[in-house]
Design an enzyme around this catalytic site. Structure first.
Site, short mmCIF file in Angstrom:
data_model
loop_
_atom_site.label_atom_id
_atom_site.label_comp_id
_atom_site.label_asym_id
_atom_site.label_seq_id
_atom_site.Cartn_x
_atom_site.Cartn_y
_atom_site.Cartn_z
N SER A 84 4.02 10.60 13.20
CA SER A 84 3.85 9.77 12.01
C SER A 84 4.93 10.09 10.99
O SER A 84 5.21 11.26 10.73
CB SER A 84 2.47 10.02 11.39
OG SER A 84 2.38 9.40 10.12
N GLN B 73 4.57 9.62 7.93
CA GLN B 73 3.92 10.03 6.68
C GLN B 73 4.05 11.54 6.44
O GLN B 73 4.05 11.99 5.30
CB GLN B 73 2.44 9.64 6.69
CG GLN B 73 2.22 8.16 6.40
CD GLN B 73 0.75 7.80 6.30
OE1 GLN B 73 -0.09 8.66 6.07
NE2 GLN B 73 0.45 6.53 6.48
N LYS C 260 -9.15 -2.48 2.53
CA LYS C 260 -8.22 -1.34 2.54
C LYS C 260 -6.86 -1.74 1.96
O LYS C 260 -6.21 -0.93 1.31
CB LYS C 260 -8.07 -0.83 3.98
CG LYS C 260 -7.31 0.49 4.07
CD LYS C 260 -7.39 1.06 5.46
CE LYS C 260 -6.48 2.22 5.65
NZ LYS C 260 -6.86 3.45 4.96
N ASP D 153 3.19 -1.34 12.00
CA ASP D 153 2.04 -2.07 11.44
C ASP D 153 2.17 -3.57 11.66
O ASP D 153 1.25 -4.23 12.13
CB ASP D 153 1.89 -1.77 9.94
CG ASP D 153 1.30 -0.39 9.69
OD1 ASP D 153 0.93 0.28 10.68
OD2 ASP D 153 1.23 0.03 8.53
N LYS E 284 -3.82 5.61 14.04
CA LYS E 284 -3.96 4.89 12.77
C LYS E 284 -5.45 4.82 12.39
O LYS E 284 -6.23 5.67 12.80
CB LYS E 284 -3.34 3.50 12.89
CG LYS E 284 -1.84 3.52 13.17
CD LYS E 284 -1.04 3.82 11.93
CE LYS E 284 0.45 3.63 12.17
NZ LYS E 284 1.20 3.65 10.91
N LYS F 132 0.84 -1.21 0.00
CA LYS F 132 0.00 0.00 0.00
C LYS F 132 0.87 1.25 0.00
O LYS F 132 0.66 2.17 -0.79
CB LYS F 132 -0.91 -0.01 1.24
CG LYS F 132 -1.75 1.25 1.39
CD LYS F 132 -2.57 1.25 2.68
CE LYS F 132 -1.73 1.50 3.90
NZ LYS F 132 -2.50 1.80 5.11
N ARG G 201 -6.19 -4.16 9.62
CA ARG G 201 -5.18 -4.93 10.35
C ARG G 201 -5.77 -5.64 11.57
O ARG G 201 -5.31 -6.72 11.94
CB ARG G 201 -4.00 -4.04 10.73
CG ARG G 201 -3.33 -3.43 9.50
CD ARG G 201 -1.83 -3.35 9.57
NE ARG G 201 -1.32 -2.77 8.32
CZ ARG G 201 -1.12 -3.44 7.20
NH1 ARG G 201 -1.36 -4.74 7.14
NH2 ARG G 201 -0.67 -2.83 6.12
N ARG H 102 -7.70 12.05 12.43
CA ARG H 102 -6.30 11.67 12.22
C ARG H 102 -5.48 12.93 11.95
O ARG H 102 -5.74 13.66 11.00
CB ARG H 102 -6.19 10.66 11.06
CG ARG H 102 -6.94 9.38 11.35
CD ARG H 102 -6.81 8.37 10.23
NE ARG H 102 -5.46 7.83 10.14
CZ ARG H 102 -5.07 7.00 9.18
NH1 ARG H 102 -5.91 6.65 8.23
NH2 ARG H 102 -3.83 6.55 9.16
N GLY I 241 -4.81 7.55 4.74
CA GLY I 241 -3.71 8.44 5.15
C GLY I 241 -2.61 8.50 4.10
O GLY I 241 -1.99 9.55 3.91
#
Length: 426
Positions: free
Chosen positions: A170, A172, A412, A314, A341, A22, A387, A124, A96
């Site tokens: 994060s 990201q 997802k 994760d 998350k 992903k 998850r 988030r 995200g």
């Protein structure tokens, strides 16, 4: 509500090729968009997060062709920033990996862009990224709560220069900033405030940027330098690695109830940090064999571990349910970012582990799991979190089996996960 009953599985054996990652899929879609030339992406993941990214790119005028099975995509590069003469409103679900990079990328061009998502997306955080973009001259306005989507970008390009970004929530945010840095007006120096979480995800970003011809100078994860005047150029073809987090469930399955399970599409040469999950399993006593592009897990007696999981947040969730089959108390630390998350994964994991009889201590940024003498069956709530659903499939290896509520939330990242999982059951 849909439920899936998993009856007890005595042995699991076989080989599985893991769907594309992903995090790599959405990164390369954006890099291919910003690049010069046409890029063919193979083994692209077909899942919700990727569909939101593809739909947004199409809405923004990016040309691409997608194969019938949606795993190959040819992207016609935009040769630089995305601009739009009309106001654009993009809906990004709970993705995200689409929201953060697009928020950054859309500040580079010209136009007005509004980014929205599902209710959970509005919980988030994105403030650390927006703060950094504002330091580079971005005009971003929050539409509801400060620091959270939805938001509107009035894009006029980014200046470059020195910028500070928090790294403790994060990775990201930093990923998004790195990917836009080459297209700012001047060189960019990024300084990290606090401890940087999930460093391996930053390694993925830098490796992919390099594939598209851009160099990032990494000073021990404290500072990152991106020189001005660089451009993304298509490498022609990009193979998306299998998703190492998705591999974790099959490797854990092999360790708990093999036979042996061979996972292909990830291995020793993987750029994803989550392959280190196999090392964590090995520490628990699993028999692990590595190849360049495969990993094999064989059954062994598992014992509890105590481990800092910051590098594999994760995949660490899979250790939490594998711990139900290990002797002793497992402690996973430095996992605060589970809380921001798809759901608050720390609270959710603690709640559901207790349902099957585990003794659990949930801390601010850690969890301890002690398995009971005998596991109980339960109906596991999945919190619309892929998850959670996949992790608790491990309970099929208990004598009681398990029921998974809303199993389709795996769409997802891995829409046919349960079909693939049960296919390996003997």
């Amino acid at each position: 509500m849909k439920q899936l009953r998993l009856n007890p599985i005595n042995c699991i054996n076989g080989e599985i090729n893991i769907p594309g990652s992903k995090s790599i899929s959405n990164r390369v879609l954006l890099l291919a968009t910003l690049a010069r030339g046409s890029t063919t992406l193979t083994n692209l993941l077909d899942s919700d997060d990727i569909r939101y990214m593809l739909a947004s790119l199409k809405q923004l005028g990016i040309q691409y062709t997608l194969s019938e099975d949606k795993t190959e995509c040819v992207v016609e590069g935009n040769e630089g920033p995305i601009s739009s003469a009309s106001v654009q409103s993009l809906f990004l679900g709970n993705a995200g990996t689409a929201m953060r990079p697009l928020c950054a990328a859309l500040t580079l061009g010209q136009g007005e862009f509004t980014l929205t998502g599902e209710p959970r997306m509005e919980e988030r955080p994105i403030g650390d990224l927006v703060d950094a973009l504002r330091q580079l001259g971005a005009d971003v306005t929050y539409l509801k709560n400060d620091g959270f989507p939805p938001l509107t970008i009035n894009a006029t390009g980014l200046n470059g220069g020195d910028v500070e970004i928090a790294g403790d929530l994060s990775s990201q945010f930093l990923t998004a900033l790195l990917m836009v840095a080459p297209l700012t007006k001047d060189s960019v120096n990024i300084k990290i405030k606090g401890e940087l979480v999930s460093k391996p995800y930053i390694d993925i970003t830098i490796a992919l940027m390099k594939q598209f011809g851009v160099e990032v100078i990494n000073h021990q994860y404290q500072r990152f330098e991106i020189k001005a005047g660089q451009h993304y150029v298509s490498p022609g073809k990009v193979l998306v690695e299998g998703d190492a987090s998705s591999a974790s469930y099959f490797l854990a399955a092999g360790a708990i109830k093999g036979g042996e399970v061979k996972v292909t599409g990830v291995g020793r040469l993987s750029i994803q940090g989550d392959v280190k999950f196999a090392d964590a399993l090995a520490q628990m006593g699993a028999d692990i064999e590595w190849g360049d592009d495969y990993i094999i897990a064989r059954k062994s007696t598992l014992t509890a571990i105590e481990m800092d999981m910051n590098h594999i947040p994760d995949a660490a969730m899979t250790i939490a349910t594998a711990a139900l089959f290990a002797t002793g108390t497992t402690k996973l630390t430095n996992i605060y970012n589970w809380r921001i998350k798809e759901t608050d994964r720390l609270a959710a994991m603690a709640t559901e582990l207790r349902k099957v009889g585990a003794i659990v201590e949930e801390g601010h940024d850690y969890i301890t799991i002690t398995p009971p003498a005998e596991l109980n069956t339960a109906a596991i709530d999945t919190y619309n979190d892929h998850r959670m659903a996949m992790c608790f499939s491990m309970m099929a290896f208990a004598d009681c089996g398990i029921t998974i509520n809303d199993p389709d939330c795996t769409s997802k990242t891995f829409p046919d996960y349960f079909a693939q999982f049960t296919q390996l059951a003997k």
